[in-house]
Design a protein around this motif. Structure first.
Motif, mmCIF file in Angstrom:
data_model
loop_
_atom_site.group_PDB
_atom_site.id
_atom_site.type_symbol
_atom_site.label_atom_id
_atom_site.label_comp_id
_atom_site.label_asym_id
_atom_site.label_seq_id
_atom_site.Cartn_x
_atom_site.Cartn_y
_atom_site.Cartn_z
ATOM 1 N N UNK A 190 15.269 -13.021 45.329
ATOM 2 C CA UNK A 190 16.386 -13.795 45.880
ATOM 3 C C UNK A 190 16.234 -15.276 45.528
ATOM 4 N N UNK A 191 14.990 -15.760 45.614
ATOM 5 C CA UNK A 191 14.735 -17.171 45.284
ATOM 6 C C UNK A 191 15.144 -17.465 43.839
ATOM 7 N N UNK A 192 14.790 -16.583 42.918
ATOM 8 C CA UNK A 192 15.122 -16.821 41.506
ATOM 9 C C UNK A 192 16.639 -16.805 41.306
ATOM 10 N N UNK A 193 17.330 -15.925 42.004
ATOM 11 C CA UNK A 193 18.805 -15.943 41.937
ATOM 12 C C UNK A 193 19.337 -17.313 42.365
ATOM 13 N N UNK A 194 18.790 -17.819 43.466
ATOM 14 C CA UNK A 194 19.264 -19.101 43.997
ATOM 15 C C UNK A 194 18.904 -20.251 43.053
ATOM 16 N N UNK A 195 17.670 -20.237 42.539
ATOM 17 C CA UNK A 195 17.240 -21.312 41.627
ATOM 18 C C UNK A 195 18.091 -21.319 40.360
ATOM 19 N N UNK A 196 18.368 -20.135 39.844
ATOM 20 C CA UNK A 196 19.188 -20.075 38.620
ATOM 21 C C UNK A 196 20.593 -20.595 38.907
ATOM 22 N N UNK A 197 21.153 -20.163 40.027
ATOM 23 C CA UNK A 197 22.521 -20.594 40.365
ATOM 24 C C UNK A 197 22.583 -22.119 40.497
ATOM 25 N N UNK A 198 21.520 -22.702 41.077
ATOM 26 C CA UNK A 198 21.516 -24.153 41.301
ATOM 27 C C UNK A 198 21.229 -24.947 40.032
ATOM 28 N N UNK A 199 20.222 -24.479 39.268
ATOM 29 C CA UNK A 199 19.693 -25.322 38.198
ATOM 30 C C UNK A 199 20.064 -24.847 36.800
ATOM 31 N N UNK A 221 22.761 -22.239 35.726
ATOM 32 C CA UNK A 221 23.761 -21.199 35.997
ATOM 33 C C UNK A 221 24.164 -20.369 34.776
ATOM 34 N N UNK A 222 23.822 -20.830 33.571
ATOM 35 C CA UNK A 222 24.168 -20.034 32.384
ATOM 36 C C UNK A 222 23.248 -18.820 32.232
ATOM 37 N N UNK A 223 22.125 -18.810 32.971
ATOM 38 C CA UNK A 223 21.183 -17.685 32.891
ATOM 39 C C UNK A 223 21.336 -16.834 34.145
ATOM 40 N N UNK A 224 21.431 -15.513 33.963
ATOM 41 C CA UNK A 224 21.591 -14.636 35.129
ATOM 42 C C UNK A 224 20.505 -13.561 35.148
ATOM 43 N N UNK A 225 20.129 -13.200 36.364
ATOM 44 C CA UNK A 225 19.126 -12.156 36.564
ATOM 45 C C UNK A 225 19.855 -10.837 36.801
ATOM 46 N N UNK A 226 19.473 -9.801 36.055
ATOM 47 C CA UNK A 226 20.052 -8.488 36.304
ATOM 48 C C UNK A 226 19.672 -8.066 37.732
ATOM 49 N N UNK A 227 20.643 -7.648 38.547
ATOM 50 C CA UNK A 227 20.283 -7.283 39.927
ATOM 51 C C UNK A 227 19.252 -6.146 39.936
ATOM 52 N N UNK A 228 18.112 -6.381 40.580
ATOM 53 C CA UNK A 228 17.053 -5.377 40.611
ATOM 54 C C UNK A 228 16.692 -5.014 42.033
ATOM 55 N N UNK A 229 15.999 -3.897 42.206
ATOM 56 C CA UNK A 229 15.545 -3.504 43.543
ATOM 57 C C UNK A 229 14.144 -2.883 43.503
ATOM 58 N N UNK A 230 13.427 -3.112 42.400
ATOM 59 C CA UNK A 230 12.073 -2.558 42.279
ATOM 60 C C UNK A 230 11.318 -3.325 41.196
ATOM 61 N N UNK A 231 10.019 -3.160 41.178
ATOM 62 C CA UNK A 231 9.089 -3.863 40.279
ATOM 63 C C UNK A 231 9.068 -5.356 40.634
ATOM 64 N N UNK A 239 9.608 -22.056 41.382
ATOM 65 C CA UNK A 239 10.519 -23.203 41.452
ATOM 66 C C UNK A 239 10.228 -24.180 40.311
ATOM 67 N N UNK A 240 8.950 -24.421 40.087
ATOM 68 C CA UNK A 240 8.558 -25.323 38.992
ATOM 69 C C UNK A 240 9.010 -24.751 37.639
ATOM 70 N N UNK A 241 8.841 -23.442 37.476
ATOM 71 C CA UNK A 241 9.198 -22.819 36.191
ATOM 72 C C UNK A 241 10.698 -22.947 35.925
ATOM 73 N N UNK A 242 11.521 -22.621 36.917
ATOM 74 C CA UNK A 242 12.968 -22.687 36.681
ATOM 75 C C UNK A 242 13.401 -24.150 36.500
ATOM 76 N N UNK A 243 12.775 -25.056 37.220
ATOM 77 C CA UNK A 243 13.097 -26.478 37.039
ATOM 78 C C UNK A 243 12.783 -26.918 35.608
ATOM 79 N N UNK A 244 11.618 -26.517 35.109
ATOM 80 C CA UNK A 244 11.247 -26.885 33.735
ATOM 81 C C UNK A 244 12.213 -26.262 32.728
ATOM 82 N N UNK A 245 12.593 -25.014 32.981
ATOM 83 C CA UNK A 245 13.510 -24.335 32.055
ATOM 84 C C UNK A 245 14.858 -25.063 32.020
ATOM 85 N N UNK A 246 15.323 -25.462 33.203
ATOM 86 C CA UNK A 246 16.608 -26.166 33.261
ATOM 87 C C UNK A 246 16.502 -27.521 32.552
ATOM 88 N N UNK A 247 15.396 -28.234 32.819
ATOM 89 C CA UNK A 247 15.240 -29.567 32.221
ATOM 90 C C UNK A 247 15.151 -29.477 30.692
#
Ligand SMILES: Cc1ncc(COP(=O)(O)O)c(C=O)c1O
Length: 380
Positions: free
Chosen positions: A295-304, A306-316, A369-377
């Motif tokens: 859920x956190x990664x969904x939120x981080x991507x949406x915020x920072x 948004x062009x990258x999306x996570x396939x909705x998952x429920x395992x692994x 959080x650091x990883x997605x921030x770096x990716x966005x930057x």
């Protein structure tokens, strides 16, 4: 929710000598290979320390792992297994190669569904079998119509086996009972031997029931590979089991001793057994933390980003990220070089993985959080 497991500080993780932490220079955040950034479950650690203190480092003895798997399957999944139909293997991929060898012949076609765990391709070609690729549906579920076309020979060849990851890596999906029932029905109808890799089975999100393939009518001749290594982070202590459906016991018996029990490690058997029996509260907490990270990664991507999306998952603890909207030639290389974040390159999972990367969620929320921030930057 309070994190208790995925809390190991970066400085401590960097002292690790395993593949995840040694492949890249120290300024790179490694979110690639399927190792978790946790300490091992306390009962498992205690059992290993005690074994070392006893000097108990010989060969494995007796069907202890097999019996622990039967207890775990009964308690967690309501699946009754006869330990006589469970055999020790050196690891899951070795078990898959063994399963291919006893159920198919050289030159046979084996169905795999990309994007899929890269060693699946080599397991098929390395045992002199041929790949028949049937991509997953775009939503990450099984493409049942395409599987039927493949099983029935309509793609031009008649496959003899299907190598199924359940749950699926990297689409992070626990297959539904309906889909698995259809697979089993089709496999029975077209005489396809199904070899299931269930290594991620304990790792469904809280509230998501894992559906064992062997609970499906028509699955009687399937072979299932399982290990506690992924869910309890014990890849450095390799062992696994092969579970034979009631009509596949002769296939399990046909695996040579040297490729099976003779290749498993005693400390691995001991630690996996303790994990399955005594590591269940720890596993429950871990599943909550992984789901929170998803859920956190969904939120981080949406915020920072948004062009990258996570396939909705429920395992692994893996996330499959679609980066195609970024228009990058090679997203893996871009994020490694420009963001200093190491992910898994999508094309390794099959050509349909182009424009994608796989991210490992089993780390602290701070590192994610650091990883997605770096990716966005890196894209500014
Ligand atoms: C689907 C799948 N199968 C097998 C493995 C590897 O298992 P082993 O080390 O027991 O061969 C992994 C590791 O990440 C995996 O994701």
């Amino acid at each position: 929710m309070t994190y208790e497991i995925l809390t190991v500080p970066l400085a401590e993780l960097r002292m690790r000598t395993s593949m995840k932490w040694r492949r890249y220079p120290p300024d790179v955040l490694p979110l690639w290979v399927a190792e978790m950034d946790c300490r091992i479950a306390p009962p498992v650690a205690a059992a290993l320390h005690a074994a070392i203190d006893r000097g108990d480092t010989g060969y494995p003895s007796g069907p202890v792992y097999e019996q622990a798997v039967a207890r775990f399957a009964a308690d967690q999944w309501g699946l009754e297994l006869d330990p006589a139909r469970i055999g020790l293997m050196p690891d899951v991929m070795g078990g898959i190669r063994n399963a291919l060898q006893v159920t198919t012949h050289p030159g046979d076609h084996v169905v795999v569904d990309p994007p899929v765990y890269p060693p699946f391709f080599a397991a098929v070609t390395g045992t002199d079998r041929q790949l028949l690729e049937v991509p997953m549906a775009a939503d990450g579920s099984l493409d049942l119509a395409a599987l039927e076309a493949a099983f029935s020979g309509r793609l031009g060849v008649r496959p003899t086996a299907y190598l199924l990851a359940s749950p699926h890596n990297p689409t992070s999906r626990a297959h539904t009972a309906e889909d698995l029932a259809t697979v089993a029905r089709l496999a029975h109808e077209y005489r396809i031997r199904v070899i299931v890799d269930a290594i991620h089975a304990p790792l469904t999100d809280p509230g998501v029931d894992y559906v064992p393939y062997l609970s499906m009518p028509g699955s009687e001749d399937a072979l299932v590979l399982f290990s506690a290594s992924k869910a309890w982070n014990l890849a450095g202590l390799k062992a696994a089991v092969m579970v034979a459906g009631p009509a596949a016991t002769k296939d399990l018996a046909a695996v040579p001793y040297d490729a099976a029990r003779g290749a498993a490690s005693h400390l691995a058997v001991l630690s996996h057994t303790v994990a399955l029996d005594e590591g269940r509260p720890w596993l429950a907490q871990l599943r909550s933390e992984i789901a929170a990270n998803r859920t956190l990664v969904d939120r981080l991507l949406a915020e920072k980003l948004p062009a990258v999306t996570q396939l909705p998952g429920n395992a692994t603890y893996l996330a499959w990220l679609d980066c195609t909207a970024l228009g990058l030639q090679d997203p893996y290389r871009h994020f490694r070089d420009a963001a200093r974040v190491a992910l898994n390159p999508g094309p390794a999972f099959g050509s349909v993985g182009r424009g994608h990367v796989r991210l490992n969620l089993a780390t602290s929320p701070e590192i994610l959080t650091e990883a997605v921030s770096r990716m966005a930057a890196s894209l500014d």
